[in-house]
Design a protein around this motif. Structure first.
Motif, PDB file in Angstrom:
ATOM      1  N   GLN A 192       5.969  20.328   9.721  1.00 22.32           N
ATOM      2  CA  GLN A 192       6.637  19.991   8.457  1.00 22.32           C
ATOM      3  C   GLN A 192       8.142  20.103   8.681  1.00 22.32           C
ATOM      4  O   GLN A 192       8.568  20.787   9.596  1.00 22.32           O
ATOM      5  CB  GLN A 192       6.168  20.926   7.338  1.00 22.32           C
ATOM      6  CG  GLN A 192       6.035  22.373   7.768  1.00 22.32           C
ATOM      7  CD  GLN A 192       4.941  23.119   7.006  1.00 22.32           C
ATOM      8  OE1 GLN A 192       4.527  22.684   5.949  1.00 22.32           O
ATOM      9  NE2 GLN A 192       4.502  24.239   7.537  1.00 22.32           N
ATOM     10  N   PRO A 193       8.935  19.407   7.849  1.00 19.25           N
ATOM     11  CA  PRO A 193      10.373  19.336   8.137  1.00 19.25           C
ATOM     12  C   PRO A 193      11.136  20.602   7.729  1.00 19.25           C
ATOM     13  O   PRO A 193      12.074  20.554   6.945  1.00 19.25           O
ATOM     14  CB  PRO A 193      10.836  18.120   7.333  1.00 19.25           C
ATOM     15  CG  PRO A 193       9.883  18.052   6.185  1.00 19.25           C
ATOM     16  CD  PRO A 193       8.571  18.587   6.691  1.00 19.25           C
ATOM     17  N   SER A 248      14.980  21.200   6.881  1.00 20.19           N
ATOM     18  CA  SER A 248      15.660  22.276   6.163  1.00 20.19           C
ATOM     19  C   SER A 248      15.453  23.587   6.909  1.00 20.19           C
ATOM     20  O   SER A 248      14.532  23.728   7.703  1.00 20.19           O
ATOM     21  CB  SER A 248      15.120  22.381   4.736  1.00 20.19           C
ATOM     22  OG  SER A 248      13.755  22.757   4.788  1.00 20.19           O
ATOM     23  N   ALA A 249      16.352  24.544   6.639  1.00 25.40           N
ATOM     24  CA  ALA A 249      16.281  25.805   7.378  1.00 25.40           C
ATOM     25  C   ALA A 249      16.419  26.996   6.445  1.00 25.40           C
ATOM     26  O   ALA A 249      17.306  27.035   5.587  1.00 25.40           O
ATOM     27  CB  ALA A 249      17.384  25.848   8.430  1.00 25.40           C
ATOM     28  N   PHE A 250      15.519  27.950   6.595  1.00 27.70           N
ATOM     29  CA  PHE A 250      15.695  29.246   5.951  1.00 27.70           C
ATOM     30  C   PHE A 250      16.309  30.173   7.007  1.00 27.70           C
ATOM     31  O   PHE A 250      15.860  30.199   8.145  1.00 27.70           O
ATOM     32  CB  PHE A 250      14.345  29.816   5.498  1.00 27.70           C
ATOM     33  CG  PHE A 250      14.444  31.258   5.115  1.00 27.70           C
ATOM     34  CD1 PHE A 250      14.974  31.629   3.884  1.00 27.70           C
ATOM     35  CD2 PHE A 250      14.043  32.254   5.996  1.00 27.70           C
ATOM     36  CE1 PHE A 250      15.097  32.969   3.547  1.00 27.70           C
ATOM     37  CE2 PHE A 250      14.156  33.593   5.657  1.00 27.70           C
ATOM     38  CZ  PHE A 250      14.688  33.952   4.431  1.00 27.70           C
ATOM     39  N   ASP A 299       4.289  30.495   8.097  1.00 24.72           N
ATOM     40  CA  ASP A 299       2.945  30.772   8.601  1.00 24.72           C
ATOM     41  C   ASP A 299       2.763  30.189  10.000  1.00 24.72           C
ATOM     42  O   ASP A 299       3.730  29.772  10.635  1.00 24.72           O
ATOM     43  CB  ASP A 299       1.882  30.280   7.617  1.00 24.72           C
ATOM     44  CG  ASP A 299       1.848  28.760   7.516  1.00 24.72           C
ATOM     45  OD1 ASP A 299       2.256  28.073   8.479  1.00 24.72           O
ATOM     46  OD2 ASP A 299       1.408  28.259   6.464  1.00 24.72           O
ATOM     47  N   ARG A 300       1.527  30.156  10.452  1.00 32.31           N
ATOM     48  CA  ARG A 300       1.251  29.776  11.841  1.00 32.31           C
ATOM     49  C   ARG A 300       1.690  28.361  12.202  1.00 32.31           C
ATOM     50  O   ARG A 300       1.853  28.044  13.369  1.00 32.31           O
ATOM     51  CB  ARG A 300      -0.249  29.915  12.124  1.00 32.31           C
ATOM     52  CG  ARG A 300      -0.758  31.333  11.939  1.00 32.31           C
ATOM     53  CD  ARG A 300      -1.942  31.556  12.803  1.00 32.31           C
ATOM     54  NE  ARG A 300      -1.609  31.213  14.183  1.00 32.31           N
ATOM     55  CZ  ARG A 300      -2.395  31.396  15.213  1.00 32.31           C
ATOM     56  NH1 ARG A 300      -3.582  31.904  15.042  1.00 32.31           N
ATOM     57  NH2 ARG A 300      -2.017  31.077  16.424  1.00 32.31           N
ATOM     58  N   ASN A 301       1.846  27.497  11.175  1.00 34.05           N
ATOM     59  CA  ASN A 301       2.260  26.129  11.460  1.00 34.05           C
ATOM     60  C   ASN A 301       3.758  25.984  11.647  1.00 34.05           C
ATOM     61  O   ASN A 301       4.242  24.942  12.057  1.00 34.05           O
ATOM     62  CB  ASN A 301       1.830  25.208  10.313  1.00 34.05           C
ATOM     63  CG  ASN A 301       0.326  25.066  10.270  1.00 34.05           C
ATOM     64  OD1 ASN A 301      -0.309  24.931  11.316  1.00 34.05           O
ATOM     65  ND2 ASN A 301      -0.244  25.153   9.080  1.00 34.05           N
TER      66      ASN A 301
END
Ligand code: NAD
Ligand code: ZN
Length: 367
Positions: free
Chosen positions: A36-37, A65-67, A96-98
């Motif tokens: 996912q992006p 996007s970035a956290f 999570d794992r993804n």
């Protein structure tokens, strides 16, 4: 010029990308591995100030996007408390794992983040974006991750390989000079271990390396990464040959311990002196010629590193105390001290039967 080094590990492999401008291309480089992006970035305050926006912009170009989790700089960041808080912070943001976590920083951030990635929900994938020279040529490659405990350095960890390493050469331009030189100690180490040609390249380009000349430095990073990748490929979990990477390190750890791991002595600075000690000790044992030992020492010194224990910052260092620390090194088994010694430049080997008495005498002279 873009360069790529592959780390081959049995079934899988990963690439180390080495070039300038890579932070701006992080989106295109990481996109193929993202489900996912979005990514999670772990970094420290110093690096965040200088390089975080460039990375985020590089990701945003591809709609990623970035956290971001920002930790304080310094060795003490590699602790249980930050392991817990970082895992919690990432999970609170839905990791999570993804997902993929990016370690943006030096070895401290890389080591902690690699461990976080290995543990969070039994493992998420991670990308190393090393920003110190030491991290580019050493800690980001090879999959060792760890935090420190009361019992010692790097004792709580995992072997956990990254998905890729992105070694942007531009970030090295903002490194404090002491950090640059500390990294150069690990660079010359590869020449001293088994690569005379590379040693000569470093000898001839000492001044340019000291001035962080982009072209020469990138070439040094490339050869160093190739050396580390090769050694790690042959021995992923350090049952044999990988131990050669500890050249100078048992001496260095004793110096660091004697200094109390304070800021007066960086790891790489200790390694510079430690490697000179390994060569002088090899000479004292009659393994290596005096000429070769002096040549090794001069080349280390030319990189701006101290080779004389008596002049090394963070001292004074005392022979018996150093011996004591060496006998308690985590690589010392049942009182049997193993050292990496050298028969010459580029001819290092693993000596498993080090004689404590001769070492004691040597350390007396050194200090
Ligand atoms: P570090 O991560 O503490 O970075 C050194 C300093 O430089 C920090 O203050 C940092 O904020 C700053 N910095 C980082 N990048 C910068 C940049 N581009 N510009 C300006 N400042 C920058 O230290 P390090 O030397 O990178 O790593 C040391 C750690 O690496 C130790 O904890 C050591 O145990 C570990 N290590 C691990 C391995 C391994 O195989 N995993 C190998 C060697 C070392
Ligand atoms: Zn080291």
């Amino acid at each position: 010029s873009a360069m790529q080094v592959t780390v081959a590990l049995g079934e899988r492999s990963y690439d180390i990308h080495i070039a300038s401008g890579l932070l701006s291309r992080a989106g295109e480089l990481t996109k193929p591995i993202l489900k996912q992006p979005r990514v999670y970035i772990v970094t420290d305050e110093n690096v965040a100030k200088i390089h975080l926006e460039t990375l985020k912009a590089g990701l945003a170009k591809e709609g990623i996007s970035a956290f971001v989790e920002v930790l304080p700089p310094g060795e003490s960041t590699k602790c249980y408390a930050n392991l817990e808080s970082t895992i919690d912070a990432l999970m609170a943001q839905g990791a999570d794992r993804n997902d993929v976590v990016i370690a943006l920083g030096g070895g401290v951030i890389g080591d902690l983040t690699g461990l976080v990635a290995g543990l969070l929900k039994r493992g998420m994938r991670f990308v190393q974006v090393p920003t110190t020279l030491l991290a580019q040529v050493d800690s980001s490659v090879g999959g060792k991750t760890a935090i420190n405990s009361k019992m010692g350095k790097n004792l709580i960890g995992l072997f956990n390989q990254p998905e890729m390493v992105i070694a942007d050469q531009d970030v090295l331009q903002t490194l404090p000079v002491r950090e640059l030189r500390a990294g150069l100690a690990e660079v010359i180490k590869y020449g001293l271990i088994d690569d005379v040609e590379f040693f000569e390249f470093i000898e001839q380009n000492a001044e340019k390396l000291n001035a962080a000349d982009p072209e020469i430095l990138s070439e040094a990073v490339r050869v160093s990464c190739e050396a580390k990748a090769r050694i790690v490929s042959e021995d992923e979990t350090e049952r044999g040959k990988r131990a050669l990477l500890n050249l100078g390190h048992t001496f260095a750890h004793a110096l660091e311990r004697a200094n109390g791991f304070g800021p007066a002595l960086l790891h790489g600075e200790a390694v510079g002196t430690g490697m000179a000690m390994a060569f002088r000790y090899s000479q004292a044992l009659g393994l290596c010629s005096g000429q070769e030992a002096v040549r090794a020492e001069k080349a280390i010194f030319a990189l701006g590193l101290e080779t004389d224990v008596r002049k090394l910052s963070g001292g004074p260092y005392e022979g018996d105390a150093l011996l004591e620390h060496m006998m308690h090194d985590k690589k010392t088994e049942q009182g049997n001290l193993t050292l990496i010694l050298a028969k010459g430049i580029g001819q290092s080997y693993i000596e498993k039967q080090v004689d404590a008495d001769s070492l004691r005498a040597f350390l007396k002279i050194e200090t």
